[in-house]
Design a protein around this motif. Sequence first.
Motif, PDB file in Angstrom:
ATOM      1  N   CYS A  15       0.928  -1.456  -0.017  1.00 59.41           N
ATOM      2  CA  CYS A  15       0.408   0.008   0.208  1.00 59.41           C
ATOM      3  C   CYS A  15       0.967   1.234  -0.231  1.00 59.41           C
ATOM      4  CB  CYS A  15      -0.764  -0.276   1.343  1.00 59.41           C
ATOM      5  SG  CYS A  15      -1.967  -1.703   0.915  1.00 59.41           S
ATOM      6  N   THR A  16       0.299   2.419  -0.570  1.00 57.46           N
ATOM      7  CA  THR A  16       0.951   3.784  -0.671  1.00 57.46           C
ATOM      8  C   THR A  16      -0.541   4.411  -0.714  1.00 57.46           C
ATOM      9  OG1 THR A  16       1.315   3.806  -2.528  1.00 57.46           O
ATOM     10  CG2 THR A  16       3.157   2.782  -2.181  1.00 57.46           C
ATOM     11  N   ARG A  17       0.397   5.500   0.219  1.00 59.70           N
ATOM     12  CA  ARG A  17      -0.594   6.458  -0.199  1.00 59.70           C
ATOM     13  C   ARG A  17      -0.833   8.217  -0.433  1.00 59.70           C
ATOM     14  NH1 ARG A  17      -2.906   8.355   5.498  1.00 59.70           N
ATOM     15  NH2 ARG A  17      -4.182  10.554   5.585  1.00 59.70           N
ATOM     16  N   HIS A  18      -1.446   7.997  -1.140  1.00 61.38           N
ATOM     17  CA  HIS A  18      -1.580   9.552  -2.161  1.00 61.38           C
ATOM     18  C   HIS A  18      -2.612  10.722  -1.465  1.00 61.38           C
ATOM     19  CE1 HIS A  18       1.242   7.158  -5.142  1.00 61.38           C
ATOM     20  NE2 HIS A  18       0.366   5.659  -4.321  1.00 61.38           N
ATOM     21  N   GLU A  19      -2.305  11.318  -2.352  1.00 59.28           N
ATOM     22  CA  GLU A  19      -3.198  13.397  -2.981  1.00 59.28           C
ATOM     23  C   GLU A  19      -3.684  13.123  -3.918  1.00 59.28           C
ATOM     24  OE1 GLU A  19      -3.348  15.371   1.006  1.00 59.28           O
ATOM     25  OE2 GLU A  19      -2.448  16.818  -1.503  1.00 59.28           O
ATOM     26  N   ILE A  41      -9.729   8.160   1.527  1.00 54.39           N
ATOM     27  CA  ILE A  41      -9.165   8.096   2.961  1.00 54.39           C
ATOM     28  C   ILE A  41      -9.983   9.376   3.218  1.00 54.39           C
ATOM     29  CG2 ILE A  41      -7.644   8.468   4.362  1.00 54.39           C
ATOM     30  CD1 ILE A  41      -5.283   7.295   3.222  1.00 54.39           C
ATOM     31  N   ALA A  42      -9.668  10.915   2.452  1.00 56.67           N
ATOM     32  CA  ALA A  42     -10.493  11.424   2.888  1.00 56.67           C
ATOM     33  C   ALA A  42     -10.995  12.052   1.403  1.00 56.67           C
ATOM     34  CB  ALA A  42      -9.244  12.121   3.517  1.00 56.67           C
ATOM     35  N   GLY A  43     -11.816  12.441   1.351  1.00 58.21           N
ATOM     36  CA  GLY A  43     -12.769  13.823   0.206  1.00 58.21           C
ATOM     37  C   GLY A  43     -13.249  12.048  -0.366  1.00 58.21           C
ATOM     38  N   ALA A  44     -13.956  13.066  -1.389  1.00 56.25           N
ATOM     39  CA  ALA A  44     -14.936  12.346  -2.771  1.00 56.25           C
ATOM     40  C   ALA A  44     -14.348  11.995  -3.774  1.00 56.25           C
ATOM     41  CB  ALA A  44     -16.133  13.052  -2.368  1.00 56.25           C
ATOM     42  N   ILE A  45     -15.250  10.933  -4.720  1.00 54.23           N
ATOM     43  CA  ILE A  45     -14.435  10.438  -5.421  1.00 54.23           C
ATOM     44  C   ILE A  45     -16.151  10.776  -6.680  1.00 54.23           C
ATOM     45  CG2 ILE A  45     -12.372   9.201  -5.030  1.00 54.23           C
ATOM     46  CD1 ILE A  45     -14.419   6.624  -5.953  1.00 54.23           C
ATOM     47  N   GLU A  46     -15.663  10.611  -7.833  1.00 51.84           N
ATOM     48  CA  GLU A  46     -17.781  10.272  -8.763  1.00 51.84           C
ATOM     49  C   GLU A  46     -16.763   9.012  -9.695  1.00 51.84           C
ATOM     50  OE1 GLU A  46     -18.729  15.044  -9.119  1.00 51.84           O
ATOM     51  OE2 GLU A  46     -16.929  14.054 -11.074  1.00 51.84           O
ATOM     52  N   CYS A  86     -11.283  12.570  -9.358  1.00 50.50           N
ATOM     53  CA  CYS A  86     -11.238  13.848  -8.127  1.00 50.50           C
ATOM     54  C   CYS A  86     -12.309  14.390  -7.768  1.00 50.50           C
ATOM     55  CB  CYS A  86      -9.982  14.182  -7.262  1.00 50.50           C
ATOM     56  SG  CYS A  86      -8.747  12.613  -7.696  1.00 50.50           S
ATOM     57  N   ALA A  87     -13.809  14.790  -6.770  1.00 49.05           N
ATOM     58  CA  ALA A  87     -13.959  16.062  -6.651  1.00 49.05           C
ATOM     59  C   ALA A  87     -14.228  16.574  -6.023  1.00 49.05           C
ATOM     60  CB  ALA A  87     -16.000  14.892  -6.171  1.00 49.05           C
ATOM     61  N   GLY A  88     -12.583  17.377  -6.233  1.00 45.65           N
ATOM     62  CA  GLY A  88     -12.006  18.066  -5.183  1.00 45.65           C
ATOM     63  C   GLY A  88     -10.485  16.686  -4.364  1.00 45.65           C
ATOM     64  N   THR A  89      -9.950  17.774  -3.258  1.00 50.07           N
ATOM     65  CA  THR A  89      -8.422  17.222  -2.961  1.00 50.07           C
ATOM     66  C   THR A  89      -9.367  16.017  -2.553  1.00 50.07           C
ATOM     67  OG1 THR A  89      -7.820  19.229  -2.881  1.00 50.07           O
ATOM     68  CG2 THR A  89      -6.856  17.162  -1.438  1.00 50.07           C
ATOM     69  N   VAL A  90      -8.378  14.581  -2.018  1.00 50.92           N
ATOM     70  CA  VAL A  90      -8.287  13.234  -2.241  1.00 50.92           C
ATOM     71  C   VAL A  90      -7.865  12.862  -1.643  1.00 50.92           C
ATOM     72  CG1 VAL A  90      -9.238  11.644  -3.646  1.00 50.92           C
ATOM     73  CG2 VAL A  90     -10.693  13.082  -4.588  1.00 50.92           C
ATOM     74  N   GLU A  91      -7.224  11.660  -0.926  1.00 50.74           N
ATOM     75  CA  GLU A  91      -6.487  11.421  -0.131  1.00 50.74           C
ATOM     76  C   GLU A  91      -6.639   9.933  -0.385  1.00 50.74           C
ATOM     77  OE1 GLU A  91      -4.432  11.880   3.423  1.00 50.74           O
ATOM     78  OE2 GLU A  91      -5.499  13.748   3.481  1.00 50.74           O
ATOM     79  N   VAL A  92      -6.218   8.763  -1.267  1.00 49.29           N
ATOM     80  CA  VAL A  92      -6.508   7.404  -0.840  1.00 49.29           C
ATOM     81  C   VAL A  92      -4.524   6.827  -0.725  1.00 49.29           C
ATOM     82  CG1 VAL A  92      -8.022   7.503  -3.188  1.00 49.29           C
ATOM     83  CG2 VAL A  92      -5.727   7.351  -3.201  1.00 49.29           C
ATOM     84  N   ILE A  93      -5.460   5.192  -0.535  1.00 44.22           N
ATOM     85  CA  ILE A  93      -4.294   4.254  -0.081  1.00 44.22           C
ATOM     86  C   ILE A  93      -4.472   3.862  -1.152  1.00 44.22           C
ATOM     87  CG2 ILE A  93      -3.896   1.812   0.529  1.00 44.22           C
ATOM     88  CD1 ILE A  93      -4.583   3.157   3.006  1.00 44.22           C
ATOM     89  N   ARG A  94      -3.845   3.143  -2.322  1.00 48.50           N
ATOM     90  CA  ARG A  94      -3.036   2.952  -3.493  1.00 48.50           C
ATOM     91  C   ARG A  94      -2.835   1.365  -3.158  1.00 48.50           C
ATOM     92  NH1 ARG A  94      -3.023   5.013  -9.336  1.00 48.50           N
ATOM     93  NH2 ARG A  94      -2.987   3.087 -10.543  1.00 48.50           N
ATOM     94  N   ILE A  95      -3.467   0.199  -3.631  1.00 47.79           N
ATOM     95  CA  ILE A  95      -3.105  -0.799  -3.002  1.00 47.79           C
ATOM     96  C   ILE A  95      -2.880  -1.986  -4.336  1.00 47.79           C
ATOM     97  CG2 ILE A  95      -3.172  -3.937  -2.237  1.00 47.79           C
ATOM     98  CD1 ILE A  95      -6.003  -1.773  -0.724  1.00 47.79           C
ATOM     99  N   ASP A  96      -1.360  -2.391  -4.401  1.00 48.01           N
ATOM    100  CA  ASP A  96      -0.592  -2.819  -5.770  1.00 48.01           C
ATOM    101  C   ASP A  96      -1.355  -4.440  -6.245  1.00 48.01           C
ATOM    102  OD1 ASP A  96       0.923  -4.338  -7.167  1.00 48.01           O
ATOM    103  OD2 ASP A  96       2.806  -3.222  -7.096  1.00 48.01           O
ATOM    104  N   GLY A  97      -2.321  -3.705  -7.201  1.00 47.38           N
ATOM    105  CA  GLY A  97      -3.283  -4.965  -7.584  1.00 47.38           C
ATOM    106  C   GLY A  97      -2.567  -6.563  -7.881  1.00 47.38           C
TER     107      GLY A  97
END
Length: 142
Positions: A15-19, A41-46, A86-97
């Motif tokens: 996992c890596t954290r991204h903004e 983690i934070a924010g909203a996506i469409e 992204c709908a605004g600023t977004v923080e995610v954890i990206r998991i290497d599939g």
Amino acid sequence: MDLDARQLDDLAILCTRHEYYDGEILIKENSEDDIDIFILIAGAIEIVSRDSELISDEVVISKNEKDLFGEIGWLTNRKRTATVRCAGTVEVIRIDGVALRNYVEVNTHVGYIVMRRMAINLSYNLAETSNLLKQILWNNNI
């Protein structure tokens, strides 16, 4: 808890954290380039789809914090079914599939738990979609 500390540490390495920022694309519809999974983690996506004559680049679904997305591409190893932006600023954890797939194939107990949790998540999403569809049909007298 279903996983022990060592198993959680093993998964954390994948996992890596991204903004990301408003309008950035996390997943592109019909892409076959990656099978990564995301946790918001934070924010909203469409979630947007153009792959139907019934819709025209309209938001299909909005997701908020703590939601998982990208799992269908990971599970099926097929083209992405929608664009995620992204709908605004977004923080995610990206998991290497790819790494996750390799890990769960070797560590079948962890694989079972991961798959079970994804199945539960998908079943909740399906139930919500079913309820929404019923409401749409009812409101349109169909």
